[in-house]
Design a protein around this motif. Structure first.
Motif, PDB file in Angstrom:
ATOM      1  N   SER A   1      48.518  43.357  37.938  1.00  0.00           N
ATOM      2  CA  SER A   1      46.846  42.845  38.244  1.00  0.00           C
ATOM      3  C   SER A   1      46.269  40.987  37.501  1.00  0.00           C
ATOM      4  O   SER A   1      46.312  41.837  36.132  1.00  0.00           O
ATOM      5  N   GLN A   2      46.340  40.816  38.061  1.00  0.00           N
ATOM      6  CA  GLN A   2      45.876  39.403  37.857  1.00  0.00           C
ATOM      7  C   GLN A   2      44.195  39.428  36.980  1.00  0.00           C
ATOM      8  O   GLN A   2      44.186  39.699  35.578  1.00  0.00           O
ATOM      9  N   SER A   3      43.274  39.788  37.481  1.00  0.00           N
ATOM     10  CA  SER A   3      42.081  39.945  36.678  1.00  0.00           C
ATOM     11  C   SER A   3      42.122  41.830  36.279  1.00  0.00           C
ATOM     12  O   SER A   3      41.282  41.761  35.391  1.00  0.00           O
TER      13      SER A   3
ATOM     14  N   THR B   1      41.186  44.956  40.119  1.00  0.00           N
ATOM     15  CA  THR B   1      40.903  45.172  41.516  1.00  0.00           C
ATOM     16  C   THR B   1      40.654  46.283  42.009  1.00  0.00           C
ATOM     17  O   THR B   1      41.337  47.541  41.267  1.00  0.00           O
TER      18      THR B   1
ATOM     19  N   ALA C   1      37.677  36.426  47.834  1.00  0.00           N
ATOM     20  CA  ALA C   1      36.598  36.513  46.298  1.00  0.00           C
ATOM     21  C   ALA C   1      38.482  36.613  45.215  1.00  0.00           C
ATOM     22  O   ALA C   1      39.236  36.962  46.151  1.00  0.00           O
TER      23      ALA C   1
HETATM   24  C1  BG6 Z   1      42.470  38.996  45.744  1.00  0.00           C
HETATM   25  C2  BG6 Z   1      43.087  37.317  45.386  1.00  0.00           C
HETATM   26  O1  BG6 Z   1      40.951  39.406  46.378  1.00  0.00           O
HETATM   27  O2  BG6 Z   1      43.439  39.881  45.001  1.00  0.00           O
HETATM   28  C3  BG6 Z   1      44.207  37.380  45.370  1.00  0.00           C
HETATM   29  O3  BG6 Z   1      41.708  36.625  46.532  1.00  0.00           O
HETATM   30  C4  BG6 Z   1      44.861  38.705  44.436  1.00  0.00           C
HETATM   31  O4  BG6 Z   1      44.462  36.153  44.487  1.00  0.00           O
HETATM   32  C5  BG6 Z   1      44.593  39.671  44.862  1.00  0.00           C
HETATM   33  O5  BG6 Z   1      46.349  38.157  44.184  1.00  0.00           O
HETATM   34  C6  BG6 Z   1      44.738  40.858  43.768  1.00  0.00           C
HETATM   35  O6  BG6 Z   1      43.912  40.702  42.628  1.00  0.00           O
HETATM   36  P1  BG6 Z   1      44.431  40.824  41.230  1.00  0.00           P
HETATM   37  O7  BG6 Z   1      43.358  40.249  39.919  1.00  0.00           O
HETATM   38  O8  BG6 Z   1      44.680  42.897  41.480  1.00  0.00           O
HETATM   39  O9  BG6 Z   1      45.806  40.181  40.981  1.00  0.00           O
END
Ligand code: BG6
Length: 607
Positions: free
Chosen positions: A347-349, A352, A601
């Motif tokens: 997960s980037q953020s 999620t 988002a």
């Molecule tokens: C979506 C984003 O909401 O979540 C995507 O628009 C992202 O860009 C996806 O790949 C998963 O987010 P994360 O932060 O868990 O990698």
């Protein structure tokens, strides 16, 4: 998702709050508002972009040095000024802003209505404001604590009360909040970007914690009202880093960040002499790693396509059965988990909601659970029992790019580390490490194709549909390329494993249906080439991503773009950049809001 900003200090709060909201724009929103303690609480809200709010404020003179602000991404109730945060309760003495979802807001609203409270909005947040008000006995933090004890759901909350003008109370359960510690001033926000220009000293509120911010400092309590001490962390991002650095869009900056941040991802983690990788945060002994019988990669969106690349790497190098599950499916399936299962949450953020829920499910079932995450201190990073930060730096464009390649890089390092404990030879390990060290230069070669890709996008900008084709490790690359195109240009596109064309998709082939195919010199080249010939025979326009030097493919397609060769497992780290640029230029040509595409988002922290 929604964004929160708060300031308490000696400077006028309003400009800091507005600037802070602009730093959070990338999260996606549809309205915004501020509330400043100015003797009484002065509030202003507006539908639309931050500029609309700033326009409404330009003739006001609000001197207060304490305030809160919010960008709303509608979940309960339409996009209206009345539904925008911050929300008052009955009188204008209490005001709150909130991220998250109060699941039992209807029953609370009924109870409060029977007590004579009236509501102006359709939001769950306004109900929470009244619930705090009804519990207010002169101490805002206690009132918030009492109210939250009656709430089911998630929240990231900031509150102020006119009777306690130099205080902001913040609470967190499921929606992140970061507190910035400045010189005699304090910040609070949904992530660190609004405070980077002022301080890099932060503390992360954990779920179930309440902070009372005052001029004398920050006191943090748990829900049992016990005072707790918090670790102050120094984050490495400066304000400049989080800006566009001269690029037209965050997305283009972040595409061009990739060679540099890729180096950050592998720095200090590769061992050429031993032909292996060392990822310290794994918190597993070699024997525990050898004992793993199955790996499950859980993620959403772009991260799930990175996971698909990881699957190839783990199975090829470590010989461990590996499956990819989108988190929203995993959490409701009956996944087979044992104490020999290793689950990676990617997960980037790190916020999620679906991925976080899957983490909790996997932990409940006894798996090793580790994170592959970008944002330091994020919830998934803290709730997994270790893992690795991908060091991609702030990724502010909604469409993920550099996080994708860094997630892939980390999974390849893990696959090497596991593989070298099992069946990968020293020579193979060293070859892989050497090839990894050459990736930044190869990425730069693809980035230099920018103008050629822009011309290509212009040529194809009239089409309404696209199909991306790849085989083997380039099938996830085709999926990500298709995902990028639809995310930001709104063109309908799909991706298929090329071998599947004959089982149905061939029916779509026509001069109006362009194909973007990845035909690089690897073990599936001949198979892929014959798939392209089938497509060509049915008159679909073809764009080929091919390997530098492969002149023979020119007979297959009118548009061929050449990328540098690399080891097959590392191809996604090179090929994906071309597809990112193609999608980017297509979106710009079509006049789309590249960094903040409609309906999406950056991080979806609700289910
Ligand atoms: C979506 C984003 O909401 O979540 C995507 O628009 C992202 O860009 C996806 O790949 C998963 O987010 P994360 O932060 O868990 O990698």
């Amino acid at each position: 998702m929604c964004g929160i900003v708060g300031y308490l200090g000696k400077k006028p709060a309003l400009p800091i709050l507005i600037q802070g909201l602009r730093r959070l724009e990338y999260r996606g929103y549809d309205s915004a508002g501020v509330a400043v303690m100015n003797g009484e609480i002065v509030r202003m809200r507006a539908v639309g972009k931050i500029d609309s709010l700033a326009d409404k404020l330009k003739d006001t003179k609000i001197e207060g040095t304490v305030g809160i602000a919010h960008t709303r991404w509608a979940t309960h109730g339409g996009v209206t000024e009345e539904n925008a945060h911050p929300h008052f309760a009955c009188d204008g003495k209490l005001v709150i802003a909130h991220n998250g979802i109060i699941e039992n807001y209807r029953e609370l609203k009924e109870k409060l209505t029977s007590l004579g409270h009236t509501f102006k909005s359709e939001t769950d947040t306004e109900v929470l404001a009244h619930l705090i008000e009804v519990n207010y006995k002169g101490d805002l933090r206690l009132a918030v604590e009492t109210a939250l004890a009656q709430v089911r759901g998630t929240y990231g909350l900031v509150a102020m009360h006119a009777n306690e003008p130099n205080k902001i109370v913040a609470a967190r359960l499921g929606s992140p909040l970061v507190i910035g510690i400045g010189e005699g001033e304090y910040f609070i926000a949904s992530d660190a970007t609004p405070m980077l220009a002022y301080t890099k000293k932060v503390t992360f509120l954990e779920d179930g914690e309440i902070a009372e911010i005052g001029l004398e400092g920050v006191r943090t309590f748990n829900l049992r009202d016990e005072l707790i001490s918090k670790k102050v962390e120094e984050i490495e991002w400066n304000d400049e880093q989080a800006q566009k650095q001269g690029y037209d869009h965050f997305m283009l900056k972040e595409i061009h960040d990739q060679p540099t941040v890729f180096e950050d991802a592998i720095r200090g983690r590769v061992d050429l002499e031993e032909g292996t990788a060392h990822l310290g945060g794994l918190n597993m002994t070699d024997d525990q790693m050898r004992s793993i019988e199955r790996i499950v990669l859980i993620a959403c969106g772009t991260a799930s396509y990175a996971a698909m690349v990881g699957k190839y790497a783990f199975e090829r190098l470590a010989g461990i059965p590996t499956e990819v599950d989108v988190a929203s499916e995993f959490r409701y399936r009956d996944p087979i988990i044992t104490d020999k299962t290793l689950v990676f949450a990617i997960s980037q953020s790190g916020e999620t909601a679906d991925t976080l829920a899957a983490v909790r499910e996997a932990k409940r079932k006894g798996a090793y659970v580790r994170g592959i995450v970008n944002v330091v201190g994020s919830t998934i990073a803290r709730e997994t029992d270790g893992g690795t930060y991908i060091h991609a730096g702030p990724e502010l464009a909604v469409a993920s790019t550099k996080a994708f390649t860094n997630m892939v890089a980390i999974m390849i390092l893990y696959a090497i580390q596991f593989g070298r404990l099992k069946r990968v030879t020293l020579a193979t390990g060293q070859r892989l490490i050497k090839a990894l060290l050459e990736i930044p230069e190869k990425m730069n070669q693809v980035l230099k194709l920018n103008d050629q890709i822009k011309v290509l996008a212009e040529k194809y900008s009239g089409y309404k549909d696209f199909l991306f084709l790849g085989r083997g490790i380039n099938f996830p690359v085709a999926l990500e390329g298709s995902h990028k195109l639809k995310e930001i240009s709104y063109i309908h596109s799909e991706a298929y494993p090329a071998g599947e064309m004959k089982h149905g998709v061939n029916a779509l082939l026509s001069p109006e249906f362009p194909i973007f195919a990845i035909l690089v010199k690897d073990q599936l080249y001949e198979k892929m080439r014959s798939n392209i010939e089938e497509v060509k025979a049915r008159k679909s326009p073809i764009i080929l991503l091919a390997t530098i030097g492969d002149e023979a493919v020119k007979e297959l397609a009118e548009d061929v773009i050449y990328v540098p060769d690399t080891m097959e497992l590392l191809e996604p780290l090179v090929n994906t950049l071309l597809l990112q640029l193609f999608a980017y230029h297509m979106a710009v040509i079509l006049g789309k809001d590249v960094d903040r595409p409609r309906n999406l988002a950056k991080s979806v922290t609700v289910e």
